[in-house]
Write a protein that holds these residues in place. Structure first.
Motif, PDB file in Angstrom:
ATOM      1  N   ARG A 183      52.070  38.572  11.467  1.00 49.77           N
ATOM      2  CA  ARG A 183      53.291  38.691  10.658  1.00 49.77           C
ATOM      3  C   ARG A 183      53.001  39.435   9.364  1.00 49.77           C
ATOM      4  N   GLN A 184      51.905  39.042   8.711  1.00 46.87           N
ATOM      5  CA  GLN A 184      51.543  39.709   7.457  1.00 46.87           C
ATOM      6  C   GLN A 184      51.224  41.176   7.707  1.00 46.87           C
ATOM      7  N   MET A 185      50.605  41.454   8.832  1.00 47.17           N
ATOM      8  CA  MET A 185      50.289  42.845   9.162  1.00 47.17           C
ATOM      9  C   MET A 185      51.579  43.646   9.373  1.00 47.17           C
ATOM     10  N   PHE A 186      52.573  43.045  10.003  1.00 45.58           N
ATOM     11  CA  PHE A 186      53.835  43.736  10.249  1.00 45.58           C
ATOM     12  C   PHE A 186      54.501  44.145   8.937  1.00 45.58           C
ATOM     13  N   PHE A 187      54.452  43.266   7.953  1.00 45.04           N
ATOM     14  CA  PHE A 187      55.140  43.534   6.697  1.00 45.04           C
ATOM     15  C   PHE A 187      54.281  44.287   5.676  1.00 45.04           C
ATOM     16  N   ALA A 188      52.998  44.489   5.976  1.00 44.08           N
ATOM     17  CA  ALA A 188      52.140  45.262   5.074  1.00 44.08           C
ATOM     18  C   ALA A 188      52.467  46.748   5.229  1.00 44.08           C
ATOM     19  N   ASN A 189      52.378  47.489   4.132  1.00 50.51           N
ATOM     20  CA  ASN A 189      52.628  48.924   4.259  1.00 50.51           C
ATOM     21  C   ASN A 189      51.348  49.634   4.685  1.00 50.51           C
ATOM     22  N   LYS A 190      51.458  50.891   5.048  1.00 46.66           N
ATOM     23  CA  LYS A 190      50.313  51.648   5.569  1.00 46.66           C
ATOM     24  C   LYS A 190      49.155  51.708   4.587  1.00 46.66           C
ATOM     25  N   LEU A 191      49.469  51.894   3.321  1.00 45.66           N
ATOM     26  CA  LEU A 191      48.421  51.989   2.306  1.00 45.66           C
ATOM     27  C   LEU A 191      47.625  50.678   2.230  1.00 45.66           C
ATOM     28  N   GLN A 192      48.326  49.550   2.241  1.00 44.95           N
ATOM     29  CA  GLN A 192      47.639  48.256   2.210  1.00 44.95           C
ATOM     30  C   GLN A 192      46.759  48.079   3.450  1.00 44.95           C
ATOM     31  N   LEU A 193      47.267  48.468   4.607  1.00 40.11           N
ATOM     32  CA  LEU A 193      46.487  48.332   5.829  1.00 40.11           C
ATOM     33  C   LEU A 193      45.251  49.218   5.813  1.00 40.11           C
ATOM     34  N   GLN A 194      45.414  50.454   5.341  1.00 42.68           N
ATOM     35  CA  GLN A 194      44.256  51.349   5.262  1.00 42.68           C
ATOM     36  C   GLN A 194      43.197  50.787   4.324  1.00 42.68           C
ATOM     37  N   ARG A 195      43.645  50.227   3.203  1.00 48.32           N
ATOM     38  CA  ARG A 195      42.720  49.624   2.243  1.00 48.32           C
ATOM     39  C   ARG A 195      41.985  48.433   2.873  1.00 48.32           C
ATOM     40  N   GLN A 196      42.733  47.587   3.572  1.00 50.36           N
ATOM     41  CA  GLN A 196      42.134  46.418   4.229  1.00 50.36           C
ATOM     42  C   GLN A 196      41.146  46.846   5.320  1.00 50.36           C
ATOM     43  N   LEU A 197      41.498  47.853   6.108  1.00 48.54           N
ATOM     44  CA  LEU A 197      40.596  48.338   7.148  1.00 48.54           C
ATOM     45  C   LEU A 197      39.322  48.920   6.542  1.00 48.54           C
ATOM     46  N   ARG A 198      39.470  49.662   5.436  1.00 48.31           N
ATOM     47  CA  ARG A 198      38.302  50.240   4.771  1.00 48.31           C
ATOM     48  C   ARG A 198      37.382  49.128   4.237  1.00 48.31           C
ATOM     49  N   LYS A 199      37.957  48.117   3.601  1.00 48.50           N
ATOM     50  CA  LYS A 199      37.164  46.985   3.082  1.00 48.50           C
ATOM     51  C   LYS A 199      36.440  46.270   4.222  1.00 48.50           C
ATOM     52  N   ARG A 200      37.142  46.069   5.304  1.00 54.49           N
ATOM     53  CA  ARG A 200      36.557  45.382   6.454  1.00 54.49           C
ATOM     54  C   ARG A 200      35.383  46.184   7.028  1.00 54.49           C
ATOM     55  N   LYS A 201      35.581  47.494   7.139  1.00 55.42           N
ATOM     56  CA  LYS A 201      34.525  48.359   7.677  1.00 55.42           C
ATOM     57  C   LYS A 201      33.309  48.362   6.752  1.00 55.42           C
ATOM     58  N   GLU A 202      33.553  48.430   5.436  1.00 58.06           N
ATOM     59  CA  GLU A 202      32.446  48.421   4.466  1.00 58.06           C
ATOM     60  C   GLU A 202      31.680  47.105   4.512  1.00 58.06           C
ATOM     61  N   SER A 203      32.385  45.988   4.638  1.00 63.04           N
ATOM     62  CA  SER A 203      31.689  44.699   4.678  1.00 63.04           C
ATOM     63  C   SER A 203      30.882  44.547   5.964  1.00 63.04           C
ATOM     64  N   GLN A 204      31.396  45.076   7.073  1.00 68.27           N
ATOM     65  CA  GLN A 204      30.637  45.029   8.329  1.00 68.27           C
ATOM     66  C   GLN A 204      29.391  45.897   8.236  1.00 68.27           C
ATOM     67  N   GLU A 205      29.526  47.066   7.585  1.00 70.70           N
ATOM     68  CA  GLU A 205      28.354  47.942   7.433  1.00 70.70           C
ATOM     69  C   GLU A 205      27.328  47.310   6.521  1.00 70.70           C
ATOM     70  N   SER A 206      27.749  46.652   5.449  1.00 70.78           N
ATOM     71  CA  SER A 206      26.794  46.026   4.544  1.00 70.78           C
ATOM     72  C   SER A 206      26.114  44.838   5.216  1.00 70.78           C
ATOM     73  N   GLU A 207      26.829  44.125   6.105  1.00 69.84           N
ATOM     74  CA  GLU A 207      26.210  43.040   6.877  1.00 69.84           C
ATOM     75  C   GLU A 207      25.138  43.578   7.808  1.00 69.84           C
ATOM     76  N   ARG A 208      25.439  44.700   8.469  1.00 61.42           N
ATOM     77  CA  ARG A 208      24.469  45.310   9.381  1.00 61.42           C
ATOM     78  C   ARG A 208      23.247  45.796   8.602  1.00 61.42           C
ATOM     79  N   ASP A 209      23.477  46.378   7.429  1.00 58.84           N
ATOM     80  CA  ASP A 209      22.368  46.875   6.618  1.00 58.84           C
ATOM     81  C   ASP A 209      21.489  45.723   6.133  1.00 58.84           C
ATOM     82  N   SER A 210      22.082  44.593   5.808  1.00 60.23           N
ATOM     83  CA  SER A 210      21.298  43.466   5.298  1.00 60.23           C
ATOM     84  C   SER A 210      20.532  42.774   6.427  1.00 60.23           C
ATOM     85  N   GLN A 211      20.998  42.906   7.669  1.00 61.76           N
ATOM     86  CA  GLN A 211      20.305  42.311   8.792  1.00 61.76           C
ATOM     87  C   GLN A 211      19.116  43.154   9.237  1.00 61.76           C
TER      88      GLN A 211
END
Length: 188
Positions: free
Chosen positions: A159-187
């Motif tokens: 529901r929250q994703m439906f009402f989020a605008n494109k800019l918010q979603l792109q920002r959230q996807l970028r943050k998620r990707k960065e955190s996954q990459e930093s997790e992989r780097d720390s492992q």
């Protein structure tokens, strides 16, 4: 239509108001209201007390003010009102529908109607914000849902994703990707 109803229309159990520890059951069948009680006490005079039961036809229950008062004290005025409606033959068939069937029906409503419906009861409020309703709505509104978008929707809610605008979603996807990459780097 009433013949389609199950034999047991309503059942509730509960403990009496404090300080009582007595246990109660209220059962409404197609033809009777059954009220049962069990005395729970450490006092010697109540130890040998046997469970009790009162059975009334729907018509007799509507005239039995003593039983009505007991039910209101133990289970509350809303339950008493509901039992009154059942005894008067006023059945809430919508309440008896399964959540999955209601979600299917709700999915055909406009967004404004979903918002209005969510304000009618707790049950509809829960259904109108559930991911089971909003996932197909998002999927029908989007041409392509990537695995990253799906993972984000499962984290933040469809529901929250439906009402989020494109800019918010792109920002959230970028943050998620960065955190996954930093997790992989720390492992590593």
């Amino acid at each position: 239509m009433a013949s389609l109803l199950p034999e047991t229309l309503f059942e509730i159990v509960g403990e009496g108001p404090a300080p009582s520890k007595d246990y109660y059951q209220l059962l409404v069948t197609r033809s009777q209201v059954i009220f049962r009680w069990w005395k729970i006490s450490l006092r010697s005079e109540y130890r040998s007390a046997k469970p009790g039961e009162t059975k009334e036809s729907h018509e007799n229950f509507l005239e039995n003010s003593h039983l009505q008062v007991q039910i209101a004290l133990i289970f509350g005025a809303r339950i008493l009102d509901y039992v009154f409606h059942l005894c008067e033959g006023k059945f809430d068939f919508l309440e008896r529908l399964s959540d999955n069937l209601l979600l299917n029906i709700i999915s055909y409503l406009d967004l404004e109607d979903i918002a209005s419906l969510s304000q009618t009861s707790r049950r509809f409020s829960k259904l109108c914000i559930s991911d089971k309703l909003w996932e197909p709505i998002v999927q029908s509104a989007c041409d392509n849902i990537t695995p990253e978008m799906r993972a984000l929707a499962e984290d933040m809610g469809w529901r929250q994703m439906f009402f989020a605008n494109k800019l918010q979603l792109q920002r959230q996807l970028r943050k998620r990707k960065e955190s996954q990459e930093s997790e992989r780097d720390s492992q590593v």
